[in-house]
Design a protein around this motif. Structure first.
Motif, PDB file in Angstrom:
ATOM      1  N   ILE A 265      45.954  50.478  54.575  1.00 51.60           N
ATOM      2  CA  ILE A 265      45.226  49.901  53.412  1.00 51.60           C
ATOM      3  C   ILE A 265      44.840  49.953  53.037  1.00 51.60           C
ATOM      4  CG2 ILE A 265      44.093  48.084  54.835  1.00 51.60           C
ATOM      5  CD1 ILE A 265      45.727  47.423  57.277  1.00 51.60           C
ATOM      6  N   LYS A 266      44.323  51.913  53.055  1.00 45.21           N
ATOM      7  CA  LYS A 266      43.462  51.905  51.800  1.00 45.21           C
ATOM      8  C   LYS A 266      43.898  52.110  50.324  1.00 45.21           C
ATOM      9  CE  LYS A 266      39.607  54.255  55.007  1.00 45.21           C
ATOM     10  NZ  LYS A 266      39.265  55.461  55.075  1.00 45.21           N
ATOM     11  N   THR A 267      45.021  52.795  50.719  1.00 44.76           N
ATOM     12  CA  THR A 267      46.057  53.123  49.340  1.00 44.76           C
ATOM     13  C   THR A 267      46.352  52.073  49.060  1.00 44.76           C
ATOM     14  OG1 THR A 267      46.610  55.144  50.677  1.00 44.76           O
ATOM     15  CG2 THR A 267      47.901  54.398  48.779  1.00 44.76           C
ATOM     16  N   ALA A 268      46.894  51.020  49.648  1.00 48.20           N
ATOM     17  CA  ALA A 268      47.419  49.550  48.626  1.00 48.20           C
ATOM     18  C   ALA A 268      46.300  48.592  48.259  1.00 48.20           C
ATOM     19  CB  ALA A 268      48.383  48.828  50.652  1.00 48.20           C
ATOM     20  N   MET A 269      44.886  49.138  48.623  1.00 48.29           N
ATOM     21  CA  MET A 269      44.437  48.529  48.336  1.00 48.29           C
ATOM     22  C   MET A 269      43.791  49.303  46.631  1.00 48.29           C
ATOM     23  SD  MET A 269      42.406  45.912  48.220  1.00 48.29           S
ATOM     24  CE  MET A 269      43.089  45.373  49.892  1.00 48.29           C
ATOM     25  N   LYS A 270      44.077  50.298  47.264  1.00 49.15           N
ATOM     26  CA  LYS A 270      42.830  51.129  45.523  1.00 49.15           C
ATOM     27  C   LYS A 270      44.732  50.567  44.590  1.00 49.15           C
ATOM     28  CE  LYS A 270      40.930  55.403  47.116  1.00 49.15           C
ATOM     29  NZ  LYS A 270      39.907  54.586  47.193  1.00 49.15           N
ATOM     30  N   GLU A 271      45.934  50.535  44.918  1.00 48.12           N
ATOM     31  CA  GLU A 271      46.601  49.956  44.254  1.00 48.12           C
ATOM     32  C   GLU A 271      46.456  48.240  43.632  1.00 48.12           C
ATOM     33  OE1 GLU A 271      50.749  51.171  45.220  1.00 48.12           O
ATOM     34  OE2 GLU A 271      49.985  52.748  45.695  1.00 48.12           O
ATOM     35  N   ALA A 272      45.989  48.077  44.942  1.00 45.91           N
ATOM     36  CA  ALA A 272      45.673  46.458  44.405  1.00 45.91           C
ATOM     37  C   ALA A 272      44.705  46.337  43.743  1.00 45.91           C
ATOM     38  CB  ALA A 272      45.629  45.741  46.251  1.00 45.91           C
ATOM     39  N   THR A 273      43.930  46.897  44.035  1.00 42.77           N
ATOM     40  CA  THR A 273      42.487  46.776  42.498  1.00 42.77           C
ATOM     41  C   THR A 273      43.322  47.409  41.110  1.00 42.77           C
ATOM     42  OG1 THR A 273      41.358  47.168  44.048  1.00 42.77           O
ATOM     43  CG2 THR A 273      40.515  47.831  42.695  1.00 42.77           C
ATOM     44  N   MET A 274      43.724  48.461  40.652  1.00 41.95           N
ATOM     45  CA  MET A 274      44.290  48.392  39.708  1.00 41.95           C
ATOM     46  C   MET A 274      44.967  47.356  39.105  1.00 41.95           C
ATOM     47  SD  MET A 274      42.667  51.330  38.823  1.00 41.95           S
ATOM     48  CE  MET A 274      41.316  50.643  40.037  1.00 41.95           C
ATOM     49  N   PHE A 275      45.972  46.670  39.917  1.00 43.40           N
ATOM     50  CA  PHE A 275      46.416  45.020  39.482  1.00 43.40           C
ATOM     51  C   PHE A 275      45.622  44.532  39.222  1.00 43.40           C
ATOM     52  CE2 PHE A 275      48.797  41.698  40.739  1.00 43.40           C
ATOM     53  CZ  PHE A 275      50.140  42.056  40.243  1.00 43.40           C
ATOM     54  N   ASN A 276      44.578  44.390  39.951  1.00 46.54           N
ATOM     55  CA  ASN A 276      43.732  42.695  39.761  1.00 46.54           C
ATOM     56  C   ASN A 276      43.142  43.307  39.045  1.00 46.54           C
ATOM     57  OD1 ASN A 276      40.900  42.864  40.876  1.00 46.54           O
ATOM     58  ND2 ASN A 276      42.097  40.824  40.379  1.00 46.54           N
ATOM     59  N   ARG A 277      42.549  44.648  38.305  1.00 51.29           N
ATOM     60  CA  ARG A 277      41.826  44.352  37.098  1.00 51.29           C
ATOM     61  C   ARG A 277      42.882  44.133  35.900  1.00 51.29           C
ATOM     62  NH1 ARG A 277      38.280  49.896  38.340  1.00 51.29           N
ATOM     63  NH2 ARG A 277      37.161  48.433  40.192  1.00 51.29           N
ATOM     64  N   GLN A 278      43.996  44.813  35.961  1.00 53.65           N
ATOM     65  CA  GLN A 278      44.988  44.637  34.595  1.00 53.65           C
ATOM     66  C   GLN A 278      45.090  43.493  34.580  1.00 53.65           C
ATOM     67  OE1 GLN A 278      45.874  46.884  32.737  1.00 53.65           O
ATOM     68  NE2 GLN A 278      46.635  45.340  31.559  1.00 53.65           N
ATOM     69  N   GLU A 279      44.643  42.666  35.591  1.00 51.15           N
ATOM     70  CA  GLU A 279      46.311  40.875  35.483  1.00 51.15           C
ATOM     71  C   GLU A 279      44.427  40.267  35.063  1.00 51.15           C
ATOM     72  OE1 GLU A 279      48.627  39.719  36.570  1.00 51.15           O
ATOM     73  OE2 GLU A 279      49.350  41.293  36.241  1.00 51.15           O
ATOM     74  N   ALA A 280      43.033  40.331  35.160  1.00 50.97           N
ATOM     75  CA  ALA A 280      42.228  39.799  34.997  1.00 50.97           C
ATOM     76  C   ALA A 280      41.582  39.914  33.574  1.00 50.97           C
ATOM     77  CB  ALA A 280      40.990  40.871  36.133  1.00 50.97           C
ATOM     78  N   LYS A 281      42.114  41.282  33.278  1.00 51.51           N
ATOM     79  CA  LYS A 281      42.037  41.431  31.586  1.00 51.51           C
ATOM     80  C   LYS A 281      42.972  40.892  30.548  1.00 51.51           C
ATOM     81  CE  LYS A 281      42.597  45.789  28.336  1.00 51.51           C
ATOM     82  NZ  LYS A 281      41.816  47.201  28.369  1.00 51.51           N
ATOM     83  N   GLU A 282      44.050  41.264  31.291  1.00 48.70           N
ATOM     84  CA  GLU A 282      45.207  40.923  31.050  1.00 48.70           C
ATOM     85  C   GLU A 282      44.863  38.967  30.722  1.00 48.70           C
ATOM     86  OE1 GLU A 282      48.612  39.389  28.443  1.00 48.70           O
ATOM     87  OE2 GLU A 282      47.133  41.530  28.357  1.00 48.70           O
ATOM     88  N   ASP A 283      44.808  37.696  31.857  1.00 53.08           N
ATOM     89  CA  ASP A 283      44.080  36.725  32.140  1.00 53.08           C
ATOM     90  C   ASP A 283      43.303  36.073  31.181  1.00 53.08           C
ATOM     91  OD1 ASP A 283      44.889  34.460  33.774  1.00 53.08           O
ATOM     92  OD2 ASP A 283      43.269  34.264  33.984  1.00 53.08           O
ATOM     93  N   GLU A 284      42.302  36.957  31.232  1.00 47.91           N
ATOM     94  CA  GLU A 284      41.185  36.558  29.729  1.00 47.91           C
ATOM     95  C   GLU A 284      41.513  36.518  27.863  1.00 47.91           C
ATOM     96  OE1 GLU A 284      36.022  36.924  29.558  1.00 47.91           O
ATOM     97  OE2 GLU A 284      37.999  36.533  31.131  1.00 47.91           O
ATOM     98  N   ARG A 285      42.061  37.532  28.596  1.00 52.66           N
ATOM     99  CA  ARG A 285      42.984  37.309  26.574  1.00 52.66           C
ATOM    100  C   ARG A 285      43.719  36.532  26.425  1.00 52.66           C
ATOM    101  NH1 ARG A 285      47.338  38.299  23.316  1.00 52.66           N
ATOM    102  NH2 ARG A 285      47.815  38.428  25.868  1.00 52.66           N
ATOM    103  N   LEU A 286      45.054  36.148  27.650  1.00 57.40           N
ATOM    104  CA  LEU A 286      45.716  35.195  27.202  1.00 57.40           C
ATOM    105  C   LEU A 286      44.913  33.399  27.204  1.00 57.40           C
ATOM    106  CD1 LEU A 286      48.575  35.651  28.977  1.00 57.40           C
ATOM    107  CD2 LEU A 286      48.286  35.552  26.925  1.00 57.40           C
ATOM    108  N   LEU A 287      43.825  33.575  27.859  1.00 59.80           N
ATOM    109  CA  LEU A 287      43.274  32.503  28.576  1.00 59.80           C
ATOM    110  C   LEU A 287      42.307  31.463  26.328  1.00 59.80           C
ATOM    111  CD1 LEU A 287      41.788  32.130  32.180  1.00 59.80           C
ATOM    112  CD2 LEU A 287      43.601  30.738  30.854  1.00 59.80           C
TER     113      LEU A 287
END
Length: 339
Positions: A265-287
């Protein structure tokens, strides 16, 4: 007599042998046991948080070879964030991602995340989250009986108005500004001589439309998806405050989980956090691009110059001492001193 003793010893050895056999079979059963995880959150599946939750579920199942089955329930399908903590305590839900504001009633230190102009940019913010300050705040939540896993981005907030563009602090004077219920946000609003108005998010559009409030603060996702551009004629990309979430797990569930699956769970969460940050950055740019280019969007957009940002920082740093007792002077100073 000797024969009886010999028979008794054989019986004991046979019993021990049976015990070993049972232990082995139980161990094997445990290693094959499937653990079901209900992961609740309140936003749409297409938001950075929603996508990250689904990403986590997939990776947890893959990394555990199917021993973890994570079922994600978006859009408050199971429970609203206001009741999520009691459901985690009862282990009716195993994981959730409440926004920071939901923690403040029982963890006043989480008001820290509302402090305006505390984070210089996203890079600085992530250094805070991933460093000593982030760990201190996770420990606060752990002491309340929850397993604090990781921080997920929603985005920085920006000022909007239908009365006068809020570009420098004095522009906000006299404007009725909608805020979430927060001592920090009340002080922030009063510092720029605006009038704080606490309203539920679902009432904000009509309040802006009818003039009950003049201004608001929101990340671009809220501003765009809730169509606030229809009732606000100016938007300042101020990045003055931050909205985020902390992913937490039920302590009861966590204690029942084998250590190897805790690590998964810790490993999957670290990966998901990196994914979330990239998605948030891209979402901000597109909006941001949508708000600038779409014909239906009549909102005038302003971006702060370095000089204008310094004006804001000067005003806001002046109220930081008011938060020392609330969140801890050391947390604020540690954050300001991160290079």
């Amino acid at each position: 007599m000797k024969i009886k003793i010999f028979i008794a010893i054989l019986g004991i050895l046979a019993f021990i042998g049976c015990g070993d056999s049972n232990t082995s079979s139980v161990s094997k059963a445990d290693s094959n046991k499937v653990y079901e995880v209900k992961f609740s959150h309140v936003v749409n599946v297409n938001t950075p948080k929603g996508k990250a939750a689904d990403f986590f579920a997939k990776r947890a199942e893959e990394l555990s070879n199917g021993r973890l089955k994570v079922y994600v329930f978006p859009s408050a399908q199971l429970v609203d964030d206001d009741k999520i903590f009691q459901e985690l305590k009862r282990n009716n839900i195993q994981m959730a991602a409440p926004s920071f504001s939901k923690f403040t009633p029982f963890a006043k230190e989480f008001n820290f995340w509302d402090i305006p102009f505390l984070f210089r940019d996203t890079e600085h913010l992530h250094k805070v989250m991933d460093g000593e300050v982030g760990e201190i705040l996770k420990d606060v939540i752990a002491k309340k009986g929850y397993v604090a896993l990781d921080y997920w981005d929603t985005g920085f907030k920006h000022f909007s108005s239908n009365k006068k563009p809020i570009v420098i602090p004095s522009d906000a004077e006299g404007q009725k500004m909608r805020i979430m219920s927060s001592k920090v946000l009340e002080e922030q609003t009063k510092a720029i001589k605006a009038i704080p108005q606490v309203l539920p998010f679902g009432e904000v559009y009509s309040a802006l439309q009818t003039g009950v409030v003049d201004a608001a603060e929101n990340p671009l996702a809220n501003f765009y998806n809730s169509k606030f551009y229809e009732v606000q004629n100016s938007l300042t990309i101020s990045n003055h405050g931050y909205l985020g979430s902390l992913v937490v797990a039920s302590e009861k569930f966590w204690q029942e989980l084998p250590q190897d699956l805790q690590e998964v769970i810790k490993t999957a969460m670290k990966e998901a956090t990196m994914f979330n940050r990239q998605e948030a950055k891209e979402d901000e740019r597109l909006l941001f691009e949508k708000l600038k280019s779409e014909d239906k969007t009549k909102t005038q957009i302003f971006e702060l110059t370095p000089e204008q940002r310094k004006q804001w920082e000067k005003v806001m740093i002046g109220i930081y001492p008011k938060f020392y007792d609330l969140v801890g002077q050391d947390l604020i100073e540690k954050t300001l001193n991160i290079p």
